[in-house]
Design a protein around this motif. Sequence first.
Motif, PDB file in Angstrom:
ATOM      1  N   PHE B 119      77.388   4.001   0.364  1.00 58.95           N
ATOM      2  CA  PHE B 119      76.284   3.929   1.297  1.00 58.95           C
ATOM      3  C   PHE B 119      76.204   3.566   2.440  1.00 58.95           C
ATOM      4  N   LEU B 120      75.118   4.464   3.449  1.00 57.29           N
ATOM      5  CA  LEU B 120      75.557   4.573   4.612  1.00 57.29           C
ATOM      6  C   LEU B 120      74.837   3.135   5.250  1.00 57.29           C
ATOM      7  N   PRO B 121      75.252   2.893   6.698  1.00 62.24           N
ATOM      8  CA  PRO B 121      74.353   1.462   6.699  1.00 62.24           C
ATOM      9  C   PRO B 121      73.205   1.459   7.663  1.00 62.24           C
ATOM     10  N   VAL B 122      72.556   1.026   8.477  1.00 64.66           N
ATOM     11  CA  VAL B 122      71.724   1.097   9.252  1.00 64.66           C
ATOM     12  C   VAL B 122      71.603  -0.494  10.106  1.00 64.66           C
ATOM     13  N   ASP B 123      71.220   0.206  11.040  1.00 65.05           N
ATOM     14  CA  ASP B 123      71.524  -0.990  12.391  1.00 65.05           C
ATOM     15  C   ASP B 123      69.698  -2.135  12.027  1.00 65.05           C
ATOM     16  N   ASP B 124      70.074  -2.726  13.387  1.00 64.65           N
ATOM     17  CA  ASP B 124      68.923  -3.947  13.151  1.00 64.65           C
ATOM     18  C   ASP B 124      67.945  -3.263  12.785  1.00 64.65           C
ATOM     19  N   ALA B 125      67.001  -2.317  13.362  1.00 67.30           N
ATOM     20  CA  ALA B 125      66.091  -2.342  13.062  1.00 67.30           C
ATOM     21  C   ALA B 125      65.912  -1.041  11.720  1.00 67.30           C
ATOM     22  N   GLY B 126      67.067  -0.972  10.721  1.00 67.95           N
ATOM     23  CA  GLY B 126      67.041  -0.500   9.725  1.00 67.95           C
ATOM     24  C   GLY B 126      67.267   0.718  10.137  1.00 67.95           C
ATOM     25  N   ARG B 127      67.629   1.459  11.245  1.00 65.34           N
ATOM     26  CA  ARG B 127      68.142   2.867  11.617  1.00 65.34           C
ATOM     27  C   ARG B 127      69.568   3.694  11.171  1.00 65.34           C
ATOM     28  N   HIS B 337      68.758  -7.637   4.472  1.00 66.24           N
ATOM     29  CA  HIS B 337      70.481  -8.113   4.229  1.00 66.24           C
ATOM     30  C   HIS B 337      70.882  -6.908   5.588  1.00 66.24           C
ATOM     31  N   ALA B 338      71.273  -5.633   4.324  1.00 63.44           N
ATOM     32  CA  ALA B 338      71.976  -4.428   5.719  1.00 63.44           C
ATOM     33  C   ALA B 338      71.524  -4.177   7.037  1.00 63.44           C
ATOM     34  N   MET B 339      69.775  -4.784   6.751  1.00 64.67           N
ATOM     35  CA  MET B 339      69.741  -4.506   8.801  1.00 64.67           C
ATOM     36  C   MET B 339      70.693  -5.761   8.860  1.00 64.67           C
ATOM     37  N   GLY B 340      70.810  -6.992   8.431  1.00 65.42           N
ATOM     38  CA  GLY B 340      71.270  -8.105   9.895  1.00 65.42           C
ATOM     39  C   GLY B 340      70.310  -8.787  10.051  1.00 65.42           C
ATOM     40  N   VAL B 341      69.364  -8.713   8.646  1.00 71.21           N
ATOM     41  CA  VAL B 341      68.134  -9.687   9.861  1.00 71.21           C
ATOM     42  C   VAL B 341      68.788 -11.443   9.635  1.00 71.21           C
ATOM     43  N   PRO B 342      69.183 -12.482  10.326  1.00 71.86           N
ATOM     44  CA  PRO B 342      69.507 -13.793   9.912  1.00 71.86           C
ATOM     45  C   PRO B 342      68.806 -14.372   8.770  1.00 71.86           C
ATOM     46  N   PHE B 343      69.742 -15.450   8.587  1.00 69.89           N
ATOM     47  CA  PHE B 343      68.522 -16.193   7.324  1.00 69.89           C
ATOM     48  C   PHE B 343      68.145 -17.062   7.348  1.00 69.89           C
ATOM     49  N   THR B 344      67.524 -17.129   8.255  1.00 74.84           N
ATOM     50  CA  THR B 344      66.658 -18.286   9.123  1.00 74.84           C
ATOM     51  C   THR B 344      65.203 -16.873   8.164  1.00 74.84           C
ATOM     52  N   ALA B 345      65.546 -15.939   9.187  1.00 78.69           N
ATOM     53  CA  ALA B 345      64.494 -15.224   8.353  1.00 78.69           C
ATOM     54  C   ALA B 345      63.975 -14.886   7.576  1.00 78.69           C
ATOM     55  N   LEU B 346      65.428 -13.668   6.984  1.00 78.33           N
ATOM     56  CA  LEU B 346      65.418 -13.131   6.032  1.00 78.33           C
ATOM     57  C   LEU B 346      64.705 -13.993   4.257  1.00 78.33           C
ATOM     58  N   HIS B 347      64.764 -14.988   4.390  1.00 78.76           N
ATOM     59  CA  HIS B 347      63.663 -15.189   2.838  1.00 78.76           C
ATOM     60  C   HIS B 347      61.987 -16.047   3.646  1.00 78.76           C
ATOM     61  N   GLY B 348      62.291 -15.752   4.825  1.00 76.13           N
ATOM     62  CA  GLY B 348      60.316 -16.104   4.965  1.00 76.13           C
ATOM     63  C   GLY B 348      60.113 -14.792   5.311  1.00 76.13           C
ATOM     64  N   SER B 349      60.532 -13.335   4.857  1.00 76.81           N
ATOM     65  CA  SER B 349      59.928 -11.998   5.035  1.00 76.81           C
ATOM     66  C   SER B 349      58.595 -11.965   4.481  1.00 76.81           C
ATOM     67  N   ILE B 350      57.287 -11.216   4.616  1.00 77.62           N
ATOM     68  CA  ILE B 350      56.007 -10.978   3.894  1.00 77.62           C
ATOM     69  C   ILE B 350      55.816  -9.336   4.147  1.00 77.62           C
ATOM     70  N   ARG B 351      55.683  -8.362   3.707  1.00 80.73           N
ATOM     71  CA  ARG B 351      55.336  -7.028   3.410  1.00 80.73           C
ATOM     72  C   ARG B 351      53.799  -6.794   2.989  1.00 80.73           C
ATOM     73  N   PHE B 352      53.286  -6.945   4.013  1.00 84.74           N
ATOM     74  CA  PHE B 352      51.488  -6.291   3.881  1.00 84.74           C
ATOM     75  C   PHE B 352      51.667  -4.468   4.303  1.00 84.74           C
ATOM     76  N   SER B 353      50.867  -4.048   2.811  1.00 82.89           N
ATOM     77  CA  SER B 353      51.322  -2.249   2.859  1.00 82.89           C
ATOM     78  C   SER B 353      49.767  -2.494   2.562  1.00 82.89           C
TER      79      SER B 353
END
Lengths: 279, 391
Positions: B119-127, B337-353
């Motif tokens: 499973f290849l990793p990604v960086d903090d920008a998901g790259r 999680h794989a992008m290393g988003v900190p926990f303070t921000a991880l639970h409060g993520s919202i996706r608009f598509s």
Amino acid sequence: MWEYTNKVRDLFLHPRNVGEIENPDAVGEVGSIICGDALKLTLKIDKETGKIIDAKFQTFGCASAIASSSALTEMVKGKTLDEALKLSNKDIADFLGGLPEEKMHCSVMGKEALEAAIADFRGETPVQEPGERVVCKCFEVTEEKLRKVIMENHLTTVEQVTNYTKAGGGCGSCIPDIEAILRDIWALKPLPVESKEPRKLTNLQKIALIQDIIERDIRPRLQADNGDIELIDVEGPKVTVALRAMCLGCPMGGITIKGIEEKLRELVSSDIVVETASK
Amino acid sequence: MNGPIYLDNNATTAVAPEVLETMLPYLKELYGNASSMHTFGGQLGPAIRKARDKVAAIIGADPSEIIFTSCGTESDNTAIMSALEINPQKKHVITTRVEHPAIYNFCKHLSRKGFRITFLPVDDAGRLSIDALYRALDDDTAIVSIMYANNETGVIFPIQEIGAALKERGILFHTDAVQAVGKVPLNVHTLPVDMLSLSGHKLHAPKGIGALYVRKGTRFYPYIIGGHQENSRRAGTENVASIMGLAKACELAMASLETEITCLSKLRDRLEKALLANCPDSRVNGDRERRLPNTTNISFEFVEGEAILLRLNEYGICASSGSACTSGSLEPSHVLHAMGVPFTALHGSIRFSLSRYNTDSEIDKVIEVLPGIIKELRSLSPYGRVKTCKE
């Protein structure tokens, strides 16, 4: 989408008793932002009558966590401390007209905050004593808490235990421990254990078996978390491994090694000791 | 209240009215089986052929390279299984830590079956780390499967570059393009992939139809075994109405692709900018440069995603979250999680598509109500007023 009752929705959209009491007589804080929910309960207590005159909460969490916290503050106001302590997490859920099974842990969090606050008022030491066994490392759930919640709610399956305490809902490595606690509490028949004579392995067979377990079972799991492991040497009971990539310097490294040791003890030989290769 | 303000189009989309119109005759009078030896069923053959042309066209493929499936997941599973069937001696699969469950969980399943999965990793920008990909390749690698664009963040991976490198090494390459087809231009003439998955309900066709592109000359082994349909590459009676619907949806998407990209990215950027400006302690997750035009993933620190979604729901606004509480499991999004988003921000993520059906006034409504929701939920939260040091 969760099916919440109207009461849950109401207390989530219009929560009562939000905030923090100034100069509170008791404070109870449980949970953490890492786990996804946390509750800070503050109480004002009449020292003459021992009654809770006011209760306020602050909650980080989902709708049912907020509603459970608000319900708790509504329920304890006017009660004496002893009466309040008799409240169970089920009472909180009932007050809300029920919670989805997967969300029962929110009611447990309310109950815990109340206990913590009252212990704080009475000057009792926090419940968690050093050396107490943490069963679920992902959500920091102790054996004591598990036993308490299992007994109070008559839980019989691991799934229920996860719904009520979150334990087992992370990496899942503690599920066998939760099963063991359930069997112990309800005196269920232990699962048939293959306790024939321990297999006598030649050194070569033993190494091959260890290598096989690491390759098939342990490595894929570490790789899924971006780590890796390599078997370096086997000398009698001593198994030397090297952790690679993300496992290097990972604060969970110690737990990983312990987990590998447990696995190998279970599947190969009970005297195995796992060590990391020194640099 | 009118219809919902639907901003969850990476989850699924509305069936386009033109698509429904195209499908109806095949659900009513034209109910035959294309394989039958009578005109009544047989007349469907030419219709399916035309549909295949249109689906092929949206990715620049030859119609013979298109296999209709039941969904994106089936296409994904089929691609991996085919690679393992035709290379029985190879036991290694490379994918990423941020794939859709159709690949991610399937690979975990394979790892329990004894396959070796990287499973290849990604960086903090998901790259993606392409070097890590090159390092992971070996003689045992049966297939590499890397998504074209991420469903949660919209981040687009350099499929062109990866494909070229893999082609040189002769390694089979699959891309899950479910989120990309119909949203960004994509042409397999120039894109060096051997297989590609797409799904109908992400581009205004109904649920229950997908396709797998298999490049001419690629060895292939079917996943669903039975009748001779789809040139014996995918058994099961053709889902004629949905195939027609998918074709119409592809036609519509192709016709409006360029204008949609401009419109959607404008709407999205306006939403994103306003929310970041009006909500303190918020951040965009993922690379903002190489990204789908319709997606934004924003974390609001110190608040929990489910609570945000349910408050938005009160206004008829539909979005989604990577929070643990919304996933049905206790673990938050594996992508963030794989992008290393900190926990303070991880639970409060919202996706608009977004989709072509979203309007300016809908975006205005979100910009109007969301900052208030965040502020109110933070006032409920013990972390709301605590300033913690940021990672």
